[in-house]
Design a protein around this motif. Structure first.
Motif, PDB file in Angstrom:
ATOM      1  N   LEU A 297     -16.209  24.110   4.081  1.00 32.20           N
ATOM      2  CA  LEU A 297     -16.462  25.619   4.401  1.00 32.20           C
ATOM      3  C   LEU A 297     -17.925  25.775   4.312  1.00 32.20           C
ATOM      4  CD1 LEU A 297     -15.418  28.184   4.474  1.00 32.20           C
ATOM      5  CD2 LEU A 297     -15.530  28.410   1.962  1.00 32.20           C
ATOM      6  N   ILE A 298     -18.601  26.138   5.516  1.00 32.28           N
ATOM      7  CA  ILE A 298     -20.035  26.416   5.855  1.00 32.28           C
ATOM      8  C   ILE A 298     -20.454  27.455   6.036  1.00 32.28           C
ATOM      9  CG2 ILE A 298     -21.913  25.289   6.988  1.00 32.28           C
ATOM     10  CD1 ILE A 298     -20.584  23.278   5.160  1.00 32.28           C
ATOM     11  N   ARG A 299     -21.442  28.170   5.201  1.00 34.00           N
ATOM     12  CA  ARG A 299     -22.041  29.596   5.485  1.00 34.00           C
ATOM     13  C   ARG A 299     -22.654  29.557   6.724  1.00 34.00           C
ATOM     14  NH1 ARG A 299     -26.600  32.309   4.317  1.00 34.00           N
ATOM     15  NH2 ARG A 299     -27.456  30.619   3.099  1.00 34.00           N
ATOM     16  N   SER A 300     -22.379  30.523   7.523  1.00 34.92           N
ATOM     17  CA  SER A 300     -22.911  30.705   9.074  1.00 34.92           C
ATOM     18  C   SER A 300     -22.222  30.012   9.984  1.00 34.92           C
ATOM     19  CB  SER A 300     -24.529  30.701   8.748  1.00 34.92           C
ATOM     20  OG  SER A 300     -24.843  29.105   9.015  1.00 34.92           O
ATOM     21  N   ILE A 301     -21.334  29.204   9.799  1.00 31.68           N
ATOM     22  CA  ILE A 301     -20.565  28.363  10.688  1.00 31.68           C
ATOM     23  C   ILE A 301     -18.890  28.725  10.750  1.00 31.68           C
ATOM     24  CG2 ILE A 301     -20.073  25.845  11.295  1.00 31.68           C
ATOM     25  CD1 ILE A 301     -22.655  24.966  10.641  1.00 31.68           C
ATOM     26  N   ASN A 302     -18.568  28.620   9.595  1.00 31.16           N
ATOM     27  CA  ASN A 302     -17.093  28.666   9.558  1.00 31.16           C
ATOM     28  C   ASN A 302     -16.363  29.671   8.393  1.00 31.16           C
ATOM     29  OD1 ASN A 302     -17.053  26.852   7.372  1.00 31.16           O
ATOM     30  ND2 ASN A 302     -16.447  25.215   8.964  1.00 31.16           N
ATOM     31  N   ASP A 303     -17.567  30.313   7.793  1.00 32.23           N
ATOM     32  CA  ASP A 303     -17.199  31.082   6.597  1.00 32.23           C
ATOM     33  C   ASP A 303     -16.260  32.404   6.919  1.00 32.23           C
ATOM     34  OD1 ASP A 303     -19.432  31.953   7.926  1.00 32.23           O
ATOM     35  OD2 ASP A 303     -20.238  32.706   5.553  1.00 32.23           O
ATOM     36  N   ALA A 344     -14.840  31.294  -1.423  1.00 30.47           N
ATOM     37  CA  ALA A 344     -14.235  30.277  -0.758  1.00 30.47           C
ATOM     38  C   ALA A 344     -12.519  30.388  -1.009  1.00 30.47           C
ATOM     39  CB  ALA A 344     -14.820  28.728  -1.464  1.00 30.47           C
ATOM     40  N   TYR A 345     -12.223  30.561  -2.054  1.00 31.38           N
ATOM     41  CA  TYR A 345     -10.816  30.711  -2.358  1.00 31.38           C
ATOM     42  C   TYR A 345     -10.273  31.802  -1.590  1.00 31.38           C
ATOM     43  CZ  TYR A 345      -6.843  32.750  -4.722  1.00 31.38           C
ATOM     44  OH  TYR A 345      -5.320  32.903  -4.654  1.00 31.38           O
ATOM     45  N   GLU A 346     -10.862  33.071  -1.312  1.00 26.81           N
ATOM     46  CA  GLU A 346     -10.477  34.222  -0.667  1.00 26.81           C
ATOM     47  C   GLU A 346     -10.394  33.832   0.718  1.00 26.81           C
ATOM     48  OE1 GLU A 346     -13.545  37.229  -1.264  1.00 26.81           O
ATOM     49  OE2 GLU A 346     -12.790  37.666  -3.372  1.00 26.81           O
ATOM     50  N   ILE A 347     -11.283  33.147   1.330  1.00 29.37           N
ATOM     51  CA  ILE A 347     -11.296  32.564   2.726  1.00 29.37           C
ATOM     52  C   ILE A 347     -10.062  31.677   2.873  1.00 29.37           C
ATOM     53  CG2 ILE A 347     -12.351  31.069   4.576  1.00 29.37           C
ATOM     54  CD1 ILE A 347     -15.080  32.196   3.436  1.00 29.37           C
ATOM     55  N   PHE A 348      -9.839  30.573   2.168  1.00 27.24           N
ATOM     56  CA  PHE A 348      -8.776  29.765   2.078  1.00 27.24           C
ATOM     57  C   PHE A 348      -7.392  30.660   2.023  1.00 27.24           C
ATOM     58  CE2 PHE A 348      -5.524  27.354   0.405  1.00 27.24           C
ATOM     59  CZ  PHE A 348      -5.364  25.982   1.189  1.00 27.24           C
ATOM     60  N   ARG A 349      -7.282  31.564   1.003  1.00 25.75           N
ATOM     61  CA  ARG A 349      -6.278  32.151   0.930  1.00 25.75           C
ATOM     62  C   ARG A 349      -5.763  33.098   1.962  1.00 25.75           C
ATOM     63  NH1 ARG A 349      -7.191  36.923  -2.867  1.00 25.75           N
ATOM     64  NH2 ARG A 349      -7.817  37.437  -0.901  1.00 25.75           N
ATOM     65  N   ASP A 350      -6.542  33.945   2.669  1.00 25.02           N
ATOM     66  CA  ASP A 350      -6.423  34.722   3.754  1.00 25.02           C
ATOM     67  C   ASP A 350      -6.034  33.898   4.965  1.00 25.02           C
ATOM     68  OD1 ASP A 350      -7.047  36.640   1.985  1.00 25.02           O
ATOM     69  OD2 ASP A 350      -8.819  37.073   2.973  1.00 25.02           O
ATOM     70  N   ALA A 351      -6.735  32.684   5.091  1.00 20.45           N
ATOM     71  CA  ALA A 351      -6.461  31.914   6.207  1.00 20.45           C
ATOM     72  C   ALA A 351      -5.098  31.169   6.002  1.00 20.45           C
ATOM     73  CB  ALA A 351      -7.305  30.669   6.637  1.00 20.45           C
ATOM     74  N   TYR A 352      -4.836  30.634   4.998  1.00 19.65           N
ATOM     75  CA  TYR A 352      -3.436  30.125   4.672  1.00 19.65           C
ATOM     76  C   TYR A 352      -2.259  31.087   4.875  1.00 19.65           C
ATOM     77  CZ  TYR A 352      -0.545  26.848   1.612  1.00 19.65           C
ATOM     78  OH  TYR A 352       0.588  26.117   1.126  1.00 19.65           O
TER      79      TYR A 352
END
Length: 440
Positions: A297-303, A344-352
């Motif tokens: 997970l990379i800020r400014s690329i895929n966050d 990071a957890y929020e991004i993963f959770r929402d995508a999942y």
């Protein structure tokens, strides 16, 4: 552009000597280009014609995510360091002086996170086995000497130290017999990961040197190949001169009863759009291999959860298996790229939550840390206080795998070392003071 007989582009690499000309396409002025070149004296730069011409949207550069994925940024390093290096470049200082300053900056960037060079060193008797890592009981990593580069370098790469030309920072070997001997002596090893660099930078005849002897080891159940080639040079499996021979080798591995798994690095959905990628993926799957996908997970690329859910859905539709979302490691320009663990957890959770069950083979966000792969399972509240819930997906100590533990919630924490244990005086993988005092 040079074409081969099939009318497709031959591989053409771009390195730091091409950087200034390429930066003009991003609309950078003289001072901006000088600062980017200064960063490139410390962090490695390499890309290729496919990435430059097919993946980057130059009209959106330097903000385009694919541009940021492969091109250095002036604020990746401390401003004072960039300024010193830029002054040396502008003054046309001797290369030795520039390299000395670059090496000083590199030494501050934790070039070997999780002890990847100092720890996990396999031995046969008292002799170390170079080019191998044995962090987990069942898995050995092999670093072929010929595979210590890539078709293009990611700016976030945690193995950047392998690519800067410093022999003291590299670990690799071409002594295949010694590697095989070590594995034979360790019957607990059932899986091998060939990595680098990128194993698929090697030609078929060189890959065969490593894969062939491994097929004779009955203890091995799986062989993994870590690669970014499916994103950065899919021609490797479609139109390159030895593409067919390489796929034939994969078929041999499968016929030998080994599970052959491609650990494919995809960082952004755009890397999946080319018809060449579709063809490469189909050909690999037709060989009997599987493809598992992973990326940090990379800020400014895929966050952005939408980016990840789009990737996972597309990968699943193409027959690939979503596998890992990693946390950016504590090395190189981590301060530039890192996403706080809570976010990071929020991004993963929402995508999942936005994908089907068949995409939920993916795990994360996971930190590949010294004790093992630590997954952030969520944030919970107990007696009015917030805590991270974590577990070890993989561990140096297998007894710790899968056991939940807690850390105090810290919205700014970006790595395991930023966390404090909760409901205990130490994390499960940490030795107690009493343990530390016991005789060895």
């Amino acid at each position: 552009m040079i074409l081969n007989q099939a009318g497709t582009r031959r591989f053409r690499a771009y390195t730091s000597k091409h950087l200034d000309d390429l930066l003009l396409r991003a609309g950078l002025d003289d001072d901006q280009r000088l600062k980017v070149r200064a960063v490139a004296t410390v962090l490695p730069f390499r890309t290729n014609a496919y990435v430059v011409d097919e993946l980057i949207d130059w009209s959106a550069a330097p903000d385009d995510p694919m541009y940021r994925l492969v091109f250095p940024q002036e604020d990746m390093l401390p401003a004072a360091d960039v300024a010193r290096l830029a002054d040396l470049l502008k003054a046309e200082a001797p290369n030795a002086e520039i390299q000395a300053e670059a090496n000083r900056v590199r030494a501050q960037l934790n070039p070997h996170p999780a002890g990847q060079k100092e720890l996990n060193v396999p031995r046969i008797g008292d002799e170390p086995v170079p080019g191998l890592q044995h962090k987990y009981p069942e898995t050995v990593l092999i670093f072929p000497k010929q595979g210590q580069t890539c078709h293009a370098y990611c700016t976030y790469c945690f193995r950047w130290a392998q690519f800067v030309g410093d022999a003291d920072l590299k670990f690799a070997s071409d002594d295949v017999d010694q590697m095989v001997d070590y594995i034979r002596r360790h019957p607990e090893v059932t899986s091998v990961l060939i990595t680098g660099g990128d194993a698929m930078i090697m030609g078929e005849s060189v890959i065969r040197r490593y894969l062939g002897p491994l097929l004779e080891l009955e203890q091995l159940e799986s062989i993994r190949i870590g690669t970014k080639a499916l994103a950065y040079w899919p021609q490797r499996f479609v139109t390159d001169p030895d593409a067919d021979a390489t796929l034939g080798l994969f078929e041999e591995v499968v016929r030998a009863g080994k599970n052959l798994a491609f650990m494919a690095h995809y960082s952004h959905p755009r890397e999946l759009e080319s018809p060449l990628v579709e063809s490469a993926v189909r050909r690999i799957l037709d060989s009997g291999a599987t493809i598992r996908t992973q990326a940090p997970l990379i800020r400014s690329i895929n966050d952005d959860p939408a980016v990840w859910s789009a990737m996972w859905r597309r990968q699943h539709a193409m027959g690939m298996i979503p596998y890992y979302m990693f946390v950016e490691r504590d090395t190189g320009p981590q301060d530039y790229f890192a996403v706080p663990l809570a976010r990071a957890y929020e991004i993963f959770r929402d995508a999942y939550a936005s994908v089907s069950g068949l995409c939920r083979t993916v795990r994360g966000p996971s930190m590949s840390s010294t004790p093992g792969k630590v997954c952030v399972d969520g944030v919970t509240e107990i007696d009015g206080q917030r805590y991270f819930v974590l577990h070890l997906i993989q561990s140096r100590d297998p007894a710790l795998v899968g056991r939940p533990f807690f850390a105090h919630y810290d919205p700014s924490a970006v790595w395991l070392t930023d966390l404090r244990p909760a409901f205990a005086d130490r994390f499960p993988f940490e030795a107690s003071t009493e343990d530390a005092l016991l005789p060895v």
